[in-house]
Write an enzyme that holds these catalytic residues in place. Sequence first.
Site, PDB file in Angstrom:
ATOM      1  N   GLN A   1       0.813  -1.215   0.000  1.00 30.68           N
ATOM      2  CA  GLN A   1       0.000   0.000   0.000  1.00 30.68           C
ATOM      3  C   GLN A   1       0.848   1.267   0.000  1.00 30.68           C
ATOM      4  OE1 GLN A   1      -1.586  -1.030   4.149  1.00 30.68           O
ATOM      5  NE2 GLN A   1      -1.644   1.203   4.245  1.00 30.68           N
TER       6      GLN A   1
ATOM      7  N   CYS B   1      -5.337   0.591   3.758  1.00 30.01           N
ATOM      8  CA  CYS B   1      -5.306  -0.823   4.148  1.00 30.01           C
ATOM      9  C   CYS B   1      -6.684  -1.454   3.972  1.00 30.01           C
ATOM     10  CB  CYS B   1      -4.869  -0.953   5.598  1.00 30.01           C
ATOM     11  SG  CYS B   1      -5.934  -0.046   6.743  1.00 30.01           S
TER      12      CYS B   1
ATOM     13  N   HIS C   1      -5.866  -1.176  11.642  1.00 28.36           N
ATOM     14  CA  HIS C   1      -5.341  -1.719  10.395  1.00 28.36           C
ATOM     15  C   HIS C   1      -6.278  -2.796   9.852  1.00 28.36           C
ATOM     16  CE1 HIS C   1      -2.442  -2.475   7.360  1.00 28.36           C
ATOM     17  NE2 HIS C   1      -1.896  -3.551   7.867  1.00 28.36           N
TER      18      HIS C   1
ATOM     19  N   ASN D   1      -0.835  -9.384   4.815  1.00 29.16           N
ATOM     20  CA  ASN D   1      -0.722  -7.946   5.032  1.00 29.16           C
ATOM     21  C   ASN D   1      -0.479  -7.233   3.703  1.00 29.16           C
ATOM     22  OD1 ASN D   1      -0.582  -5.491   6.347  1.00 29.16           O
ATOM     23  ND2 ASN D   1       1.121  -6.048   7.689  1.00 29.16           N
TER      24      ASN D   1
END
Length: 343
Positions: A143, A149, A286, A307
Amino acid sequence: MAFKKVLFQYFTLALCLVFAFCAFEGNARTLEDAPMRERHEQWMAIHGKVYTHSYEKEQKYQTFKENVQRIEAFNHAGNKPYKLGINHFADLTNEEFKAINRFKGHVCSKITRTPTFRYENMTAVPATLDWRQEGAVTPIKDQGQCGCCWAFSAVAATEGITKLSTGKLISLSEQELVDCDTKGVDQGCEGGLMDDAFKFILQNKGLAAEAIYPYEGVDGTCNAKAEGNHATSIKGYEDVPANSESALLKAVANQPVSVAIEASGFEFQFYSGGVFTGSCGTNLDHGVTAVGYGVSDDGTKYWLVKNSWGVKWGDKGYIRMQRDVAAKEGLCGIAMLASYPNA
Ligand SMILES: *[C@@H]1O[C@H](CO)[C@@H](O)[C@H](O)[C@H]1NC(C)=O
């Protein structure tokens, strides 16, 4: 006169000695720091870091040094089942790092959760599962400095259900969400929520492929032509009942699931492998995606989490987070705000 001259000579000598001593001191400090400065130079080269000003470099060096010393002390102590690594975040203070994520955790209290949970009556789930092995997970994305996110989390879950329902794994567009999903809670790089991203995909009747609407990492204007080029669509989305890791297990057993966590701690910033057991709180900041679960060699149950911080973070971009902890919220709040799209 002679006395004065001698005095002057002594004075000069004394001055010289003072200077020599200072120079020696300065030298010793630099020498002592030299290996660390060398490591900083190497780290800068590896990660392509360029600092415009020497004062900025000095400031970044001090942060790098403090992080490295703390990471090495943590690993040296060796009393946790996970390790930390000197990754591409090593010149960011934890405060600077915290500014990146921007999951809209502060609006969580206002969120209405969907009542239906289609997996509630599931009884048998596999003991372990890795959706990567089923081809339902695209490669790790990054990102960058954009706080979206939420878009990466929602897209990964949508990529998963698309693969499971159509047999095709297609990398989908986060940038479309950043640029076009701006009428509700979601605000591009300034933050958003996964459920609102699903709502957008539903109302927009689809989402474009990454190849058609590629990631820029900055807020842009909506490209209507690319937006209309749908690579997939969803029929709805549902929330996993909150604060239940057993409910989350039923969901992840069926498809990759969007989850919110607190990911801003020092140990999360530098996680590099093993089963993460904290420390972290439940201040959700997140959005990530649970893409499996399992049990480690030493018997610790974990969630496999994808992630969006690139492959240099964590275990090639992934983290294994402890599962079935005492707190009902799950580790770092992972069971608090999970949701998934329906095909
Ligand atoms: C689960 O089972 C109960 C009791 O049979 C039923 O009322 C409910 O609709 C079922 N839930 C789902 C999502 O199928």
